[in-house]
Design an enzyme around this catalytic site. Structure first.
Site, PDB file in Angstrom:
ATOM      1  N   ASN A   1       0.872  -1.179   0.000  1.00 59.08           N
ATOM      2  CA  ASN A   1       0.000   0.000   0.000  1.00 59.08           C
ATOM      3  C   ASN A   1       0.908   1.228   0.000  1.00 59.08           C
ATOM      4  O   ASN A   1       1.480   1.574   1.026  1.00 59.08           O
ATOM      5  CB  ASN A   1      -0.907  -0.018   1.238  1.00 59.08           C
ATOM      6  CG  ASN A   1      -1.795   1.213   1.300  1.00 59.08           C
ATOM      7  OD1 ASN A   1      -1.842   2.014   0.365  1.00 59.08           O
ATOM      8  ND2 ASN A   1      -2.511   1.371   2.410  1.00 59.08           N
ATOM      9  N   TRP A   2       1.027   1.829  -1.152  1.00 63.20           N
ATOM     10  CA  TRP A   2       1.930   2.991  -1.273  1.00 63.20           C
ATOM     11  C   TRP A   2       1.354   4.244  -0.624  1.00 63.20           C
ATOM     12  O   TRP A   2       2.043   5.233  -0.482  1.00 63.20           O
ATOM     13  CB  TRP A   2       2.206   3.298  -2.750  1.00 63.20           C
ATOM     14  CG  TRP A   2       3.082   2.307  -3.444  1.00 63.20           C
ATOM     15  CD1 TRP A   2       3.678   1.202  -2.907  1.00 63.20           C
ATOM     16  CD2 TRP A   2       3.484   2.342  -4.831  1.00 63.20           C
ATOM     17  NE1 TRP A   2       4.408   0.546  -3.859  1.00 63.20           N
ATOM     18  CE2 TRP A   2       4.306   1.226  -5.044  1.00 63.20           C
ATOM     19  CE3 TRP A   2       3.208   3.199  -5.888  1.00 63.20           C
ATOM     20  CZ2 TRP A   2       4.861   0.945  -6.292  1.00 63.20           C
ATOM     21  CZ3 TRP A   2       3.758   2.930  -7.130  1.00 63.20           C
ATOM     22  CH2 TRP A   2       4.586   1.807  -7.324  1.00 63.20           C
ATOM     23  N   LYS A   3       0.058   4.208  -0.314  1.00 62.78           N
ATOM     24  CA  LYS A   3      -0.618   5.402   0.226  1.00 62.78           C
ATOM     25  C   LYS A   3      -0.363   6.583  -0.722  1.00 62.78           C
ATOM     26  O   LYS A   3      -0.354   6.390  -1.936  1.00 62.78           O
ATOM     27  CB  LYS A   3      -0.174   5.648   1.668  1.00 62.78           C
ATOM     28  CG  LYS A   3      -0.326   4.369   2.525  1.00 62.78           C
ATOM     29  CD  LYS A   3      -0.200   4.552   3.988  1.00 62.78           C
ATOM     30  CE  LYS A   3      -0.390   3.215   4.692  1.00 62.78           C
ATOM     31  NZ  LYS A   3      -0.377   3.299   6.133  1.00 62.78           N
TER      32      LYS A   3
ATOM     33  N   GLU B   1      -6.092  -4.994   9.991  1.00 63.25           N
ATOM     34  CA  GLU B   1      -5.038  -4.056  10.376  1.00 63.25           C
ATOM     35  C   GLU B   1      -5.397  -3.411  11.715  1.00 63.25           C
ATOM     36  O   GLU B   1      -6.226  -2.480  11.754  1.00 63.25           O
ATOM     37  CB  GLU B   1      -4.880  -2.955   9.315  1.00 63.25           C
ATOM     38  CG  GLU B   1      -4.444  -3.480   7.967  1.00 63.25           C
ATOM     39  CD  GLU B   1      -3.787  -2.401   7.091  1.00 63.25           C
ATOM     40  OE1 GLU B   1      -2.837  -2.737   6.395  1.00 63.25           O
ATOM     41  OE2 GLU B   1      -4.224  -1.232   7.118  1.00 63.25           O
TER      42      GLU B   1
ATOM     43  N   SER C   1       2.781  -2.346  10.403  1.00 61.47           N
ATOM     44  CA  SER C   1       4.206  -2.401  10.759  1.00 61.47           C
ATOM     45  C   SER C   1       4.903  -3.684  10.309  1.00 61.47           C
ATOM     46  O   SER C   1       5.853  -4.132  10.965  1.00 61.47           O
ATOM     47  CB  SER C   1       4.407  -2.170  12.263  1.00 61.47           C
ATOM     48  OG  SER C   1       4.068  -0.841  12.580  1.00 61.47           O
TER      49      SER C   1
ATOM     50  N   GLU D   1      -7.122   4.901   7.595  1.00 54.91           N
ATOM     51  CA  GLU D   1      -6.834   6.317   7.306  1.00 54.91           C
ATOM     52  C   GLU D   1      -8.016   6.976   6.596  1.00 54.91           C
ATOM     53  O   GLU D   1      -8.311   8.149   6.812  1.00 54.91           O
ATOM     54  CB  GLU D   1      -5.539   6.416   6.468  1.00 54.91           C
ATOM     55  CG  GLU D   1      -4.312   6.144   7.337  1.00 54.91           C
ATOM     56  CD  GLU D   1      -3.153   5.495   6.620  1.00 54.91           C
ATOM     57  OE1 GLU D   1      -3.117   5.512   5.385  1.00 54.91           O
ATOM     58  OE2 GLU D   1      -2.272   4.942   7.314  1.00 54.91           O
TER      59      GLU D   1
ATOM     60  N   GLY E   1       1.850   2.113  11.029  1.00 57.18           N
ATOM     61  CA  GLY E   1       2.799   3.236  11.031  1.00 57.18           C
ATOM     62  C   GLY E   1       3.462   3.513  12.366  1.00 57.18           C
ATOM     63  O   GLY E   1       4.053   4.564  12.562  1.00 57.18           O
TER      64      GLY E   1
ATOM     65  N   HIS F   1      -9.829   1.497   4.568  1.00 55.98           N
ATOM     66  CA  HIS F   1      -8.564   1.627   5.295  1.00 55.98           C
ATOM     67  C   HIS F   1      -8.782   2.587   6.469  1.00 55.98           C
ATOM     68  O   HIS F   1      -9.532   3.549   6.352  1.00 55.98           O
ATOM     69  CB  HIS F   1      -7.460   2.149   4.361  1.00 55.98           C
ATOM     70  CG  HIS F   1      -6.109   2.027   4.990  1.00 55.98           C
ATOM     71  ND1 HIS F   1      -5.648   2.921   5.924  1.00 55.98           N
ATOM     72  CD2 HIS F   1      -5.128   1.099   4.830  1.00 55.98           C
ATOM     73  CE1 HIS F   1      -4.434   2.549   6.317  1.00 55.98           C
ATOM     74  NE2 HIS F   1      -4.092   1.440   5.672  1.00 55.98           N
TER      75      HIS F   1
HETATM   76  P1  13P Z   1       2.636   0.357   7.776  1.00 57.30           P
HETATM   77  O1  13P Z   1       3.221  -0.903   7.179  1.00 57.30           O
HETATM   78  O2  13P Z   1       3.410   1.574   7.394  1.00 57.30           O
HETATM   79  O3  13P Z   1       2.408   0.212   9.237  1.00 57.30           O
HETATM   80  O4  13P Z   1       1.191   0.552   7.090  1.00 57.30           O
HETATM   81  C1  13P Z   1       0.321  -0.521   7.075  1.00 57.30           C
HETATM   82  C2  13P Z   1      -0.845  -0.199   6.221  1.00 57.30           C
HETATM   83  O5  13P Z   1      -1.573   0.736   6.472  1.00 57.30           O
HETATM   84  C3  13P Z   1      -1.062  -1.044   5.029  1.00 57.30           C
HETATM   85  O6  13P Z   1      -2.319  -0.862   4.485  1.00 57.30           O
END
Ligand code: 13P
Length: 265
Positions: free
Chosen positions: A14-16, A173, A219, A103, A179, A101
């Site tokens: 997931n590159w966000k 998640e 993470s 976020e 993060g 997600h």
């Molecule tokens: P991190 O791997 O940076 O914790 O992010 C996880 C995530 O949100 C994957 O969708």
């Protein structure tokens, strides 16, 4: 590219909101070069920003790699300025679409009902939804983790046929792990994944429960992924920040490929 029918282990990036178009193309080239022994047991899913979906899809040549969006609108067409629909994702080669997600739930106030409508839009367009669920640290401390997962699943998968549930990917998640560098323990992930699978069995069928892929995210890094791979009910890993570096991501793919081949041999 259509996802294959058999249950392949997922390594999801997931590159966000990261990377330029040029960087994304370099990344996919390097990824293909680094896939030393392309196998059919592992599937890499690149969830990239909308602006890069078409270019990244065109760059993909390996049957191991699929492309996905990070969000979608719940309607197919219409006067919805700024939105992207599921048919549009399909049109540029996305086989997957991520919804819910944490976020997006946090910054765009997405509810489980909205997540459900978006997931159904993806199914209508023949795209596999990746539905994200997970608890906050407060919910975990108060012993409410499983209640939260149950509530989310009941609403997010409402109205799915058994067939649709089988095709859906669940991305568990825990919000406190995203993060933060605090990956869930194998025990915590195992408890959540086992619970989710039993719940799918209860809500749908044994077949749906065994076919639905339940993926852990939060993470996951090339340095710690091996611990997570010991979890019994894990069908994949979702990687955020460590997926941005293609070498680190390839390290994760390699460890997953090894673990999967050890499990089946
Ligand atoms: P991190 O791997 O940076 O914790 O992010 C996880 C995530 O949100 C994957 O969708």
């Amino acid at each position: 590219m259509e996802p294959q029918k058999e249950k392949r282990f997922i390594v999801l990036a997931n590159w966000k909101m990261h990377k330029t178009l040029a960087e994304s193309i370099d990344y996919v080239k390097a990824l293909h070069e680094g896939l030393q022994t392309p196998g059919d047991r592992v599937e890499i899913i690149l969830c990239v920003p909308f602006t890069m979906l078409g270019a990244v899809s065109r760059e993909v040549t390996s049957s191991m790699v699929s492309v996905g969006g990070q969000d979608v609108h719940d309607r197919d067409w219409g006067a919805f300025t700024g939105e992207i629909s599921a048919p549009m994702l399909a049109d540029v080669g996305a086989a997957y679409g991520m919804v819910g997600h944490s976020e997006r739930r946090k910054y765009s106030s997405e509810t489980d009902e909205v997540v459900n409508a978006k997931a159904r839009a993806l199914h209508r367009a023949g795209i596999v939804p990746i539905v994200c669920i997970g608890e906050t640290i407060d919910e975990r401390k108060r012993g409410l983790t499983l209640n939260k997962l149950e509530r989310q699943a009941m609403v997010c998968f409402d109205g799915f046929s058994g067939d649709e549930m089988e095709r859906t990917v669940i991305l568990y998640e825990p919000i406190w792990a995203i993060g933060t560098g605090h990956i869930a323990t194998a025990e915590q992930a195992g408890e959540a994944h086992g619970f989710i699978r039993r719940m799918i069995e209860r809500l749908f069928s044994g077949k749906a429960a065994s076919m639905t892929r339940i993926v852990y995210g939060g993470s996951v890094k090339h340095k710690n992924v091996s611990d997570m791979l010991k979890v019994k009910d894990i069908d994949g890993v979702g990687v955020g920040s460590d997926s941005l570096d293609v070498e680190n991501f390839l390290g994760i793919v390699e460890r997953c490929t090894e673990a999967v081949s050890m499990k089946i041999s």
